[in-house]
Design a protein around this motif. Structure first.
Motif, PDB file in Angstrom:
ATOM      1  N   TYR A  31       0.877  -1.222  -0.002  1.00 59.67           N
ATOM      2  CA  TYR A  31       0.103  -0.026   0.061  1.00 59.67           C
ATOM      3  C   TYR A  31       0.741   1.185  -0.064  1.00 59.67           C
ATOM      4  CZ  TYR A  31      -4.607  -2.112   0.277  1.00 59.67           C
ATOM      5  OH  TYR A  31      -5.823  -2.663   0.415  1.00 59.67           O
ATOM      6  N   CYS A  78      -8.136   1.085  -3.461  1.00 61.01           N
ATOM      7  CA  CYS A  78      -7.695  -0.333  -3.019  1.00 61.01           C
ATOM      8  C   CYS A  78      -7.892  -0.648  -1.684  1.00 61.01           C
ATOM      9  CB  CYS A  78      -6.425  -0.715  -3.763  1.00 61.01           C
ATOM     10  SG  CYS A  78      -6.219  -0.879  -5.560  1.00 61.01           S
ATOM     11  N   ARG A 127     -10.238  -9.525  -6.357  1.00 62.28           N
ATOM     12  CA  ARG A 127      -8.851  -9.160  -7.413  1.00 62.28           C
ATOM     13  C   ARG A 127      -9.682  -8.745  -8.741  1.00 62.28           C
ATOM     14  NH1 ARG A 127      -4.827 -13.875  -8.372  1.00 62.28           N
ATOM     15  NH2 ARG A 127      -6.675 -14.664  -9.707  1.00 62.28           N
ATOM     16  N   THR A 182     -11.043  -5.371  -8.391  1.00 60.09           N
ATOM     17  CA  THR A 182     -10.035  -4.337  -8.187  1.00 60.09           C
ATOM     18  C   THR A 182      -9.377  -4.068  -9.483  1.00 60.09           C
ATOM     19  OG1 THR A 182      -9.418  -5.252  -5.954  1.00 60.09           O
ATOM     20  CG2 THR A 182      -7.791  -3.860  -7.113  1.00 60.09           C
ATOM     21  N   PHE A 239      -9.308  -0.669 -11.725  1.00 57.32           N
ATOM     22  CA  PHE A 239      -7.829  -0.103 -12.225  1.00 57.32           C
ATOM     23  C   PHE A 239      -7.715   0.113 -13.772  1.00 57.32           C
ATOM     24  CE2 PHE A 239      -4.077  -1.674 -14.612  1.00 57.32           C
ATOM     25  CZ  PHE A 239      -3.132  -0.725 -14.090  1.00 57.32           C
ATOM     26  N   LEU A 253      -0.583  -4.770  -7.516  1.00 56.26           N
ATOM     27  CA  LEU A 253      -1.982  -5.198  -7.420  1.00 56.26           C
ATOM     28  C   LEU A 253      -1.892  -6.935  -7.203  1.00 56.26           C
ATOM     29  CD1 LEU A 253      -4.444  -3.363  -9.728  1.00 56.26           C
ATOM     30  CD2 LEU A 253      -4.410  -3.392  -7.314  1.00 56.26           C
TER      31      LEU A 253
END
Length: 676
Positions: A246, A260, A349, A352, A356, A383
């Motif tokens: 992060y 995220c 995932r 996300t 993205f 990621l």
């Protein structure tokens, strides 16, 4: 027990070895930081040294360093690498269109849609199209522009390799320290549990099968070991790794990194939901597992009886009921686990990556925006790395819940009230025993009622009566396995409640109807590994009771191996070894609990001779069914329904023609009938 209490106590055990855990965490943080430098290094290589050749190049008068390239009889240097000493005489632009690079002999914008027609390069800008003549570079020409980047690329790669090597060393130390600390924690916990078990009152063991207690010490602590050894290290590693990812993501793109962060509350919510149902299923699974252990232990110990009475099918059915229950709840837990792990993390995932793509896709549509390939690569890499530890954490939920439930069961055992332990030795008492108005109940129903008697030091007293009359209960009270609800018990005019249970038993010995031998040797079963009893004393005790007659015939003699329970010896041989054990400890008070009840006629003479040696010079209490073995007792107490109905020596009781006389007459008749 409350969940918070269990978790807090598990955490407190971890704090016992916090030094090793902290060292491991520090090593982990260093290793994580070094490993996470990889995408940043890759971004720099891509943006600065591979894709970075695209841009404005300054024509300079002469070559002054390795950053200068030679092209078409002229010297060029990237605009971001020029120095104050460079004499700029012109500008050019290296631009990529599709898979090819074009050299434009003037400065043109790098942003906007590009196209090429022959040697005409067109760039669409908000102000309108810009056209310029461009020369397509061959691989040989392109190599000239890339040549200055080879050395920094190699240096960055070497740096990354060095970081990985050092990170590997720190990773080794963090794994070693966390695993070492985990094993130390579980070692301490098992020692604490076993020590606690030894201090539990005898009634705790009476009410519970041995297998269920064994399961607490073995299976449950093994589940806790998984918590400290695997879950602890993996979860800590994963959280620190996520924290590092992060930080790197915020460094690259704060807005997307903030989006995220939504993964964290989603994981927390799922952990709470899993805890609710996983706890319920694991409670049943672990309790059923304990019952299975108890059932197996009981079945193995009672296998001769099971086979003799053809109870195999019923025993199998009872086991199958427990096993089916275990399987049913394991299946429910499996369904719950199927919702986690790969399925859950893959969903997070993919969502996300949708965010993205939306973020960078919409960003690239804005006029004048530039998204570097290195940035995209680094962010995708982070990621991907982010969901590795998330997957690890989710995969540990089953083990975490098992350990939490197992910890609750272990701490429930450790919360059982224990007896005070005081091994401070007291002087050897003479052995005068006095019961004054003693009444005792195991639960609510009294089994002894207002018992009073006196036995002088050195005397032999026998207790007889039908099954359930209270004979063994009297011995349990004398040994302080239990304490009476009413009345007092004295040894040498000293109330035994004023001594610890260990002090009361310190000068007592006992020989049971079915003598128990421990795994080890013949000598270790006599000395019980007590340093105060020498090898010579143990051998002397064995010889005194006549056990040397069969021991010296063994291949290893007194060092012969003894299996669990001593089943390689006959009952009479085991009894003689137990007599030697009692003699070696030289007790002031000796209790013989049906010590000759199961002895065959051939061994009885040898046993009786050993008993004479054993009883000499000490107060002896005998519980007997064979009245012929207690005719020489100084006093015989006849019990019935928890009360003393008669007392006196053998001849006195026969003359009373009461309960004892009737019991003796019936035994004599039985003996005569067996002979005929």
């Amino acid at each position: 027990m409350k969940t918070e209490t269990t978790e807090k106590r598990l955490f407190q055990y971890a704090l016992t070895f916090k030094k090793g855990i902290l060292i491991g965490i520090i090593c982990l943080m260093i290793a994580t930081g070094m490993e996470l430098a990889g995408p940043l290094i890759a971004k720099k290589i891509i943006d600065d040294h591979i894709v970075g050749i695209e841009g404005v190049w300054h024509q300079i008068a002469e070559k002054k360093d390795e950053k200068t390239i030679y092209y078409q009889d002229k010297y060029y240097k990237r605009s971001d690498r020029e120095s104050a000493n460079d004499h700029i005489i012109g500008k050019a632009t290296l631009i990529q269109i599709d898979k090819n690079y074009y050299f434009v002999n003037r400065e043109v914008p790098l942003t906007g849609k590009r196209s090429v027609n022959g040697d005409q390069v067109t760039i669409q800008t908000p102000e309108g199209p810009i056209k310029a003549s461009g020369q397509k570079l061959s691989l040989t020409d392109l190599a000239q522009f890339i040549k200055p980047e080879k050395r920094p690329i190699m240096l960055l790669l070497v740096l990354y390799v060095l970081l990985l090597v050092v990170a590997g060393l720190f990773q080794f130390f963090q794994t070693y320290m966390l695993q070492k600390s985990s094993n130390q924690i579980v070692k301490k916990m098992r020692n604490d549990v076993f020590s606690h078990i030894q201090r539990l009152p005898i009634q705790y063991f009476v009410k519970r099968p041995a297998g269920t207690i064994v399961a607490r010490v073995t299976n449950d602590t093994e589940a806790i070991r998984d918590l400290y050894e695997r879950v602890l290290s993996i979860v800590i590693t994963s959280f620190i790794y996520m924290f590092g990812v992060y930080i790197a993501m915020f460094f690259l793109d704060a807005k997307l990194a903030a989006l995220c962060l939504l993964a964290i509350p989603l994981i927390y919510i799922w952990m709470r939901l899993y805890k609710i149902y996983g706890s319920k299923f694991n409670q049943v699974i672990r309790s059923t597992n304990s019952k299975i252990n108890g059932n197996i232990n009981e079945s193995i110990q009672g296998m001769p009886i099971i086979q003799a009475f053809s109870r195999e099918k019923q025993t199998k059915k009872e086991f199958e009921i427990l096993n089916t229950r275990h399987f049913t709840y394991q299946r429910k837990l499996l369904k719950l686990n199927a919702l986690t792990s790969h399925n859950l993390v893959t969903f997070f995932r993919n969502m996300t990556f949708v965010v993205f793509i939306w973020h960078f896709g919409s960003f690239s549509l804005e006029p004048g925006s530039v998204v570097s390939i290195g940035l995209l690569y680094a962010f995708v890499d982070y990621l991907t790395r982010l969901f590795g530890p998330i997957n690890n954490i989710v995969n540990q939920l089953p083990l975490l819940e098992q350990a939490r439930v197992a910890g609750g069961r272990v701490f429930q055992l450790m919360d059982e009230e224990i007896e005070d332990v005081n091994h401070i030795r007291i002087p050897r008492y003479q052995g005068n025993i006095s019961f004054e108005n003693v009444s005792f109940a195991y639960d609510d129903e009294y089994v002894l009622h207002d018992i009073s008697f006196n036995i002088k030091s050195g005397e032999t007293a026998a207790f007889v009566g039908h099954t359930g009359s209270g004979k063994s209960s009297l011995m349990n009270l004398l040994f302080r396995f239990y304490d009476p609800q009413k009345g007092k018990i004295f040894i040498d005019n000293h109330n035994i409640k004023e001594w610890s249970r260990q002090q009361v038993r310190s000068h007592m010995g006992i020989v049971l109807q079915d003598p128990f031998l421990f795994s080890g040797t013949v000598l270790s079963n006599v000395t019980m590994n007590d340093e105060r009893i020498s090898r010579e004393q143990a051998i002397a005790a064995l010889k005194a009771v006549g056990a040397d007659r069969f021991i010296e015939k063994l291949p290893k003699g007194y060092d012969a191996e003894v299996t669990e329970g001593g089943m390689t010896f006959s009952l009479g041989e085991r009894q003689l070894i137990s007599f030697a054990r009692a003699l070696a400890f030289d007790p002031a008070i000796l209790v013989l609990d049906e010590a000759t009840a199961n002895i065959d006629t051939e061994s009885e003479t040898l046993i009786q001779e050993a008993l004479k040696v054993l009883k000499k010079g000490r107060t002896t209490l005998v519980i007997a069914h064979r009245l012929s073995t207690i005719r020489d007792a100084d006093t015989i107490f006849v019990l019935e329904h928890g009360k003393i109905k008669e007392s006196g020596n053998h001849h006195e009781l026969l003359e009373q023609k009461g309960i004892y006389s009737e019991m003796y007459r019936m035994q004599q008749q039985g003996a005569r009938m067996s002979l005929t």
